[in-house]
Scaffold this motif. Structure first.
Motif, PDB file in Angstrom:
ATOM      1  N   LYS A   1     -14.962  18.930 -84.746  1.00 25.48           N
ATOM      2  CA  LYS A   1     -15.661  17.647 -84.698  1.00 25.48           C
ATOM      3  C   LYS A   1     -14.706  16.713 -83.999  1.00 25.48           C
ATOM      4  O   LYS A   1     -13.631  16.414 -84.506  1.00 25.48           O
ATOM      5  CB  LYS A   1     -15.926  17.139 -86.116  1.00 25.48           C
ATOM      6  CG  LYS A   1     -17.195  17.624 -86.695  1.00 25.48           C
ATOM      7  CD  LYS A   1     -17.486  16.862 -87.980  1.00 25.48           C
ATOM      8  CE  LYS A   1     -18.796  17.383 -88.579  1.00 25.48           C
ATOM      9  NZ  LYS A   1     -19.468  16.373 -89.350  1.00 25.48           N
ATOM     10  N   PHE A   2     -15.121  16.278 -82.857  1.00 28.46           N
ATOM     11  CA  PHE A   2     -14.193  15.518 -82.043  1.00 28.46           C
ATOM     12  C   PHE A   2     -14.865  14.186 -81.709  1.00 28.46           C
ATOM     13  O   PHE A   2     -15.866  14.123 -81.000  1.00 28.46           O
ATOM     14  CB  PHE A   2     -13.886  16.299 -80.767  1.00 28.46           C
ATOM     15  CG  PHE A   2     -12.785  15.723 -79.938  1.00 28.46           C
ATOM     16  CD1 PHE A   2     -11.457  15.828 -80.351  1.00 28.46           C
ATOM     17  CD2 PHE A   2     -13.053  15.080 -78.742  1.00 28.46           C
ATOM     18  CE1 PHE A   2     -10.429  15.292 -79.568  1.00 28.46           C
ATOM     19  CE2 PHE A   2     -12.040  14.553 -77.961  1.00 28.46           C
ATOM     20  CZ  PHE A   2     -10.719  14.670 -78.379  1.00 28.46           C
ATOM     21  N   GLU A   3     -14.295  13.112 -82.260  1.00 31.45           N
ATOM     22  CA  GLU A   3     -14.917  11.799 -82.056  1.00 31.45           C
ATOM     23  C   GLU A   3     -14.666  11.341 -80.619  1.00 31.45           C
ATOM     24  O   GLU A   3     -13.526  11.330 -80.155  1.00 31.45           O
ATOM     25  CB  GLU A   3     -14.324  10.785 -83.043  1.00 31.45           C
ATOM     26  CG  GLU A   3     -15.101   9.511 -83.134  1.00 31.45           C
ATOM     27  CD  GLU A   3     -14.452   8.502 -84.084  1.00 31.45           C
ATOM     28  OE1 GLU A   3     -15.146   7.593 -84.521  1.00 31.45           O
ATOM     29  OE2 GLU A   3     -13.241   8.631 -84.377  1.00 31.45           O
ATOM     30  N   LEU A   4     -15.735  11.001 -79.951  1.00 35.13           N
ATOM     31  CA  LEU A   4     -15.612  10.563 -78.562  1.00 35.13           C
ATOM     32  C   LEU A   4     -15.633   9.056 -78.435  1.00 35.13           C
ATOM     33  O   LEU A   4     -15.036   8.481 -77.541  1.00 35.13           O
ATOM     34  CB  LEU A   4     -16.775  11.097 -77.731  1.00 35.13           C
ATOM     35  CG  LEU A   4     -16.852  12.582 -77.497  1.00 35.13           C
ATOM     36  CD1 LEU A   4     -18.104  12.897 -76.703  1.00 35.13           C
ATOM     37  CD2 LEU A   4     -15.630  13.034 -76.714  1.00 35.13           C
ATOM     38  N   MET A   5     -16.363   8.431 -79.310  1.00 35.63           N
ATOM     39  CA  MET A   5     -16.580   7.006 -79.136  1.00 35.63           C
ATOM     40  C   MET A   5     -16.685   6.335 -80.487  1.00 35.63           C
ATOM     41  O   MET A   5     -17.253   6.887 -81.426  1.00 35.63           O
ATOM     42  CB  MET A   5     -17.879   6.791 -78.346  1.00 35.63           C
ATOM     43  CG  MET A   5     -18.161   5.349 -78.016  1.00 35.63           C
ATOM     44  SD  MET A   5     -19.771   5.184 -77.253  1.00 35.63           S
ATOM     45  CE  MET A   5     -20.818   5.461 -78.670  1.00 35.63           C
TER      46      MET A   5
ATOM     47  N   ARG B   1     -12.656  14.311 -73.092  1.00 39.71           N
ATOM     48  CA  ARG B   1     -11.562  15.223 -72.781  1.00 39.71           C
ATOM     49  C   ARG B   1     -11.197  15.941 -74.075  1.00 39.71           C
ATOM     50  O   ARG B   1     -10.616  15.350 -74.972  1.00 39.71           O
ATOM     51  CB  ARG B   1     -10.355  14.471 -72.239  1.00 39.71           C
ATOM     52  CG  ARG B   1      -9.246  15.441 -71.809  1.00 39.71           C
ATOM     53  CD  ARG B   1      -7.985  14.731 -71.451  1.00 39.71           C
ATOM     54  NE  ARG B   1      -8.145  13.924 -70.269  1.00 39.71           N
ATOM     55  CZ  ARG B   1      -7.364  12.869 -69.984  1.00 39.71           C
ATOM     56  NH1 ARG B   1      -6.408  12.517 -70.812  1.00 39.71           N
ATOM     57  NH2 ARG B   1      -7.550  12.178 -68.888  1.00 39.71           N
TER      58      ARG B   1
END
Lengths: 803, 304
Positions: free
Chosen positions: B232-236, B249
């Motif tokens: 789970k990769f928070e982008l914004m 990225r």
């Protein structure tokens, strides 16, 4: 119900406390994770250091704090990040982890905010290591920061970026400078960060509930320096020279400012631009800068910003005279003038006060930068008139104040009202003031004239001057006189009277014109003003008469318009106007003054006419007995000095005078007037009248009256005080005795002295010390003259002073 | 104590060692009991050789009906526990029937073994390779010893690798366009991309990118599908406005990914997806899932 409403009220109260608590929790979180981070740093445990620093930074993800509190939390984390940065630098120097790896490693963090803080921190180390060009790292950082779209958090993150990158920009002369283009990259980086920050800052206004709009405005205001800081950084970049500023920096900033369509941001940023960049740049980019103003939101307080710009530039102009040519070269005035015009056009809702303030600033600017360009000043005033036209007089007190400032500025600058009078729009601006302010302004104008002892010397100018101060000269339409303060009114009118004396021209002809003009104006003044203004005019005219008289020979010809005769006609009209006041005493005095002047000019009919007028006034208007006494003495005094009258005229006048004297109400007054009349028949002039008979007649008549007065006194009061009168008459006798009037003999005097003695000794006389002193000093005088000898002494020999 | 334990112990120690054990790369794998051990890594068509050493407990002898070593490739489906499907089975006889009195070593070699599938340890399925040594005995059970090893196969860089680009949205509510630079990623790759907001009418709280693994086992009506979110990769953070573009990225290294497996021996498939999730302030989630192909790129150029 009650309970419910109480609960509702409780909520907002709890807000602040809650916030405190959240802040405390946040700080505790930061501290705790910082502690573990430190431990990891001490043991060179990179993995743990990253883990705990990310956790620490996670505290900044809160949405619950106000900007103020968030800042507090941010600063805590910021301090810790400095330590982390140092650790990173150490780590890469030791070679245990390359900076490129580190740059990747921190990006593994799952949460975007901690990730980006860490990335910025490593980025700073990366630039310092010079393993990659500064511009590439900066570009990457500023791009990646887009991940934070939350306004508050984004602003702080970008402010962090700005903070850590400040000393690492590839500026000219910096150790990070790359190729020739790298300065562009430095500027581009700061500009981009600025633009993004401003977007976030503006967006803040539009997010969240509507009812907290005002609060948000306040909070945003607290954050504005974060955004403005970028402009400051830009101004500090060495490589931003005028060309670069002109071509890139300013247009980009302005584009952002205009496009953001937010009044708070526009106001602050325009102000910021003006403050942080050098005056010289502003001057050279004036057109670009000014072109932005009309495009701002209507609610932006443009006047303050624009005024500030003008103030700055005028200070700049004042600071060194050598920059003035630049102002001319760039046509600063024309640009400001048109910009203001456009701003006013673009903001139809701008209150009048705003527009006028702008004009005041422009005027101040003009006066300081182009003091010699009166046409500019007039142009400003003209523009102001145009703005005001179609409106009624100003009601807004602030606007009025600004107009007064507008009008006062040229007066102060030129310290010469004459200059102001050349401004055709000056009076037109004044027309928009209300009556009270018009007066204030008029007083200011007059004071300026007085202070600088400006002499106004043409009738045209006086015409315009009176136009300016017409508020003082006549009643304005619809003026409420009852509110008028008597003191103020006097003050005002006195200043007008003083002003009249400042109007002067050495050329009699022009002076006459001036007088006519003044007369024309002051005669409109109405009864209340005339008493103040007429005397000034009269004496000013008389001064001219005297001057003409001085150059007698040349100017008495009929063809010269400025003859005394003409002036006297004017005077006559003027004084006549006083009759409507009515102020007979004043008019009488003025008539007598004129008569005397006419006498000196050998104009017998004129002098006679003035006397006639004086007499008519005396007969018809002066009823008060005290006033009568004063008047009669004035008449006697003046008449005595008249020497142009023919026998007939003189007889008529003296006869009248004597008649009036004898008809005064109180006996002592009668007595005194009558003996004063005696002087009318004996003048010392060469060809003056010397009628001893009539002198004696007057004195005798005076004696009779004195006698009657005494009898009356003893009859009514049982005491007599009128010995004084006898003594006074005695003194008159002595005067004429010395003059050598044949009818006055020493016997007559001797008799009079005896008479006085007798009167003094009579039963009912009261001993009055002053009378006693008067009498004895009179006798002493006789003795003195005797002792002095000479021809007069001889005459006195016969008189015995002692009984 | 030793005596008692010794009573239940097999009468001999069997150890299987690989001939290049020292130099061969090893990876850690999780065993059934949760412990991790290091196992050597092979790839298809390698020769697997080594030796088996059988050491009887001193004082005992082992009578056997033969010793053999097998190389097995097995697929084990958990819902069908106990049943192994051997897709590869190779046997080498090590010894003829007889007796072992003392330590005895037998070399073995399976040359250029075809091992088309990678070892995989999933939620519902396991694919493993083992070496199995069996000492056959009469009357009493055989003595069996296993040795795991891991197979990883490398793929070349794909010749066609298009970007993933798509515009999605909810009418009058949210329109976004996203772009990932590639559709095929190797395991240590970076996902680069951006999300461009065309229309935003909802209050977005944040946006994240998930990497999901979809493992389907069985076939027909017996298909089991297990989906697992690996990252789970928070982008914004926060709500964007129209026109914003958010960079992506994502480094894949930290996550334990495998290559995509398609229909392995008709038993199972493992697929990977990128799931872009937007969360609004009411915690509603809007997402769009895109399959990506994972492949294993040879980490260092093979020594020739």
């Amino acid at each position: 119900m009650a309970a419910a409403s109480a609960a509702v009220r409780m909520l907002p109260d709890g807000g602040a406390d809650d916030e405190e608590r959240w802040l405390a929790e946040g700080i505790a979180g930061v501290q705790q994770n910082a502690f573990y981070m430190h431990r990891a740093l001490d043991s060179n445990n990179l993995k743990d250091a990253l883990k705990y620093s990310a956790q620490m930074l996670s505290e900044l993800r809160t949405s619950r704090l106000s900007p103020h509190k968030y800042y507090e939390l941010y600063m805590r984390a910021f301090d810790e990040m400095k330590k982390l940065e140092m650790f990173f630098r150490e780590e890469t120097r030791r070679g245990s982890c390359s900076v490129v790896d580190l740059y990747e490693l921190v990006q593994h963090a799952g949460n975007v905010l901690p990730r980006l803080y860490l990335l910025c921190t490593v980025g700073s180390v990366y630039i310092k290591s010079k393993e990659a060009p500064a511009k590439d790292v900066l570009k990457d950082l500023v791009e990646m920061c887009r991940g934070i779209q939350h306004p508050l958090r984004g602003l702080f993150l970008r402010s962090y970026l700005s903070q850590i990158s400040r000393d690492k920009l590839p500026d000219i002369g910096s150790e990070y400078e790359g190729d020739a283009e790298s300065i562009n990259d430095a500027v581009e980086f700061v500009l981009q960060n600025f633009i993004e920050m401003n977007k976030l800052w503006v967006r803040m206004q539009h997010q969240g509930p509507v009812r907290e709009k005002e609060k948000r405005g306040k909070e945003r205001n607290e954050l504005r320096d974060l955004v403005g800081k970028n402009l400051h950084v830009l101004s500090q970049i060495e490589g931003v020279d005028l060309d670069m500023y002109k071509e890139t920096v300013l247009p980009r900033i302005l584009e952002q400012v205009v496009n953001c369509k937010d009044d708070l941001a526009q106001f602050y940023l325009m102000d910021c631009i003006i403050q942080v960049f050098p005056d010289e740049y502003h001057l050279q980019t004036l057109e670009t800068l000014l072109s932005a103003f009309p495009q701002l939101q209507p609610s932006v307080d443009i006047k303050t910003v624009l005024s500030q710009l003008m103030d700055r530039l005028s200070n700049y102009a004042a600071s060194s005279p050598e920059v003035l040519p630049e102002f001319l070269q760039v046509e600063a005035f024309a640009k400001f003038s048109s910009a203001i015009g456009k701003v006013i056009e673009a903001q139809p809702d701008m209150p009048v006060v705003g527009a006028v303030t702008l004009y005041v600033s422009l005027l101040t600017f003009t006066l300081r930068v182009h003091p010699d360009r009166l046409d500019y000043v007039d142009q400003v005033l003209g523009a102001c008139v145009k703005k005001l036209s179609g409106k009624a007089k100003l009601e807004d007190s602030r606007a009025t104040k600004q107009i007064v400032a507008l009008l006062s500025a040229p007066l102060e600058k030129y310290s010469n009202i004459v200059t102001a009078l050349e401004l055709s729009n000056y009076p037109r601006v004044m027309d928009y003031l209300d009556n009270a302010t018009t007066k204030v302004m008029a007083v200011v104008i007059i004071q300026s004239i007085m202070k600088n002892t400006t002499c106004i010397s043409t009738s045209d100018k006086i015409e315009s001057l009176f136009d300016l101060i017409k508020g003082l000269i006549k009643d304005m339409d619809g003026a409420q006189d009852d509110e008028l303060d008597e003191e103020d009114f006097k003050e005002e009118q006195n200043s007008v009277a003083r002003l009249i004396h400042m109007l002067h021209n050495d050329d009699p002809e022009e002076m006459l014109k001036i007088l006519c003009t003044v007369q024309k104006h002051i005669l409109q003044g109405g009864p209340k003003r005339l008493t103040f203004t007429v005397p000034s005019l009269v004496f000013s005219a008389l001064k001219l008469v005297r001057r003409l008289q001085g150059q007698d020979g040349d100017v008495t010809g009929e063809d010269v318009p400025a003859t005394p005769k003409k002036i006297f006609q004017i005077l006559h009209q003027t004084i006549e106007a006083l009759s409507c006041v009515p102020s007979p005493e004043l008019a009488l005095r003025l008539y007598l003054q004129c008569a005397e002047a006419a006498n000196d000019c050998d104009l017998e009919p004129v002098a006679y006419e003035f006397f006639t007028q004086a007499f008519i006034l005396y007969e018809e208007e002066i009823a008060d007995s005290k006033a009568q006494i004063t008047a009669i003495h004035l008449i006697i005094g003046t008449l005595q000095r008249m020497n142009i009258f023919g026998v007939e005229n003189r007889d008529t006048l003296t006869h009248k005078t004597t008649g009036y004297s004898a008809k005064l109400l109180k006996k002592p007054d009668q007595c005194r007037a009558v003996y004063a009349c005696s002087h009318l028949f004996w003048t010392d002039d060469q060809d003056g009248i010397m009628d001893g008979e009539r002198v004696l007649l007057c004195l005798k008549r005076a004696l009779r009256i004195a006698n009657a007065a005494q009898q009356m006194a003893s009859a009514t009061r049982g005491s007599s005080g009128s010995v004084t009168l006898f003594i006074e008459i005695l003194n008159k006798y002595l005067y004429f005795f010395e003059k050598g009037i044949p009818q006055i003999t020493n016997t007559v005097i001797q008799d009079l002295i005896e008479l006085i003695r007798t009167e003094k000794q009579s039963d009912n006389s009261v001993a009055d010390p002053s009378t006693e002193a008067f009498f004895s000093s009179t006798l002493r005088y006789i003795e003195f003259q005797k002792q002095k000898g000479g021809s007069i002494g001889e005459k006195y020999e016969q008189i015995k002073t002692s009984s | 104590m030793n005596y008692i334990i010794g009573a239940f112990k097999p009468p001999c120690d069997i150890s299987i060692t690989f001939s290049d054990a020292r130099t061969r790369k090893q990876v850690s794998v999780k065993k059934d009991n949760g412990k991790t051990t290091m196992v050597p890594v092979f790839q298809s068509l390698e020769t697997i050789s080594g030796e088996v050493s059988i050491a009887p407990v001193p004082g005992k002898r082992i009578e056997h009906t033969g010793v053999k070593i097998e190389l097995l490739g097995q697929i084990e489906l958990y819902f069908d526990r106990g049943n192994f499907y051997d897709f590869t089975s190779l046997v080498r006889e090590l010894d003829i029937p007889g007796e072992i009195y003392e330590r005895k070593t037998f070399p073995f070699e399976f040359s250029t073994v075809e091992m088309p599938y990678e070892s995989y340890n999933g939620t519902n399925v396991r694919l493993r390779y083992i070496l199995k040594v069996t000492i056959g005995r009469n009357y009493v059970g055989n003595i069996v010893e296993y040795r795991d090893f891991c197979v990883r196969n490398y793929s070349p860089v794909p010749t066609i690798n298009n970007s993933i680009k798509m515009e999605v949205g909810i009418e009058d509510c949210l329109h976004i366009e996203f772009e990932y630079s590639k559709s095929k990623y190797h395991l240590n790759d970076v996902i680069i991309g951006k999300i461009y907001f065309l229309l935003v009418r909802i209050k977005i709280k944040n946006m994240e990118l998930e990497i999901r693994r979809r493992e389907s086992t069985g076939s027909g009506s017996n298909t089991y599908v297990e989906t697992e979110t690996l990252a789970k990769f928070e982008l914004m953070d926060g709500a964007p406005v129209r026109g914003e573009s958010i960079p992506v990225r994502l480094f894949l290294t930290p996550y334990e990914l495998t290559p995509t497996y398609r229909n392995i021996n008709n038993k199972f498939s493992v697929k990977y997806y990128l799931n872009l999730v937007l969360v609004d302030e009411e915690d509603r989630r809007y997402f769009k899932q895109q399959e990506i192909t994972m492949y294993r790129l040879l980490e260092s150029p093979p020594a020739s």
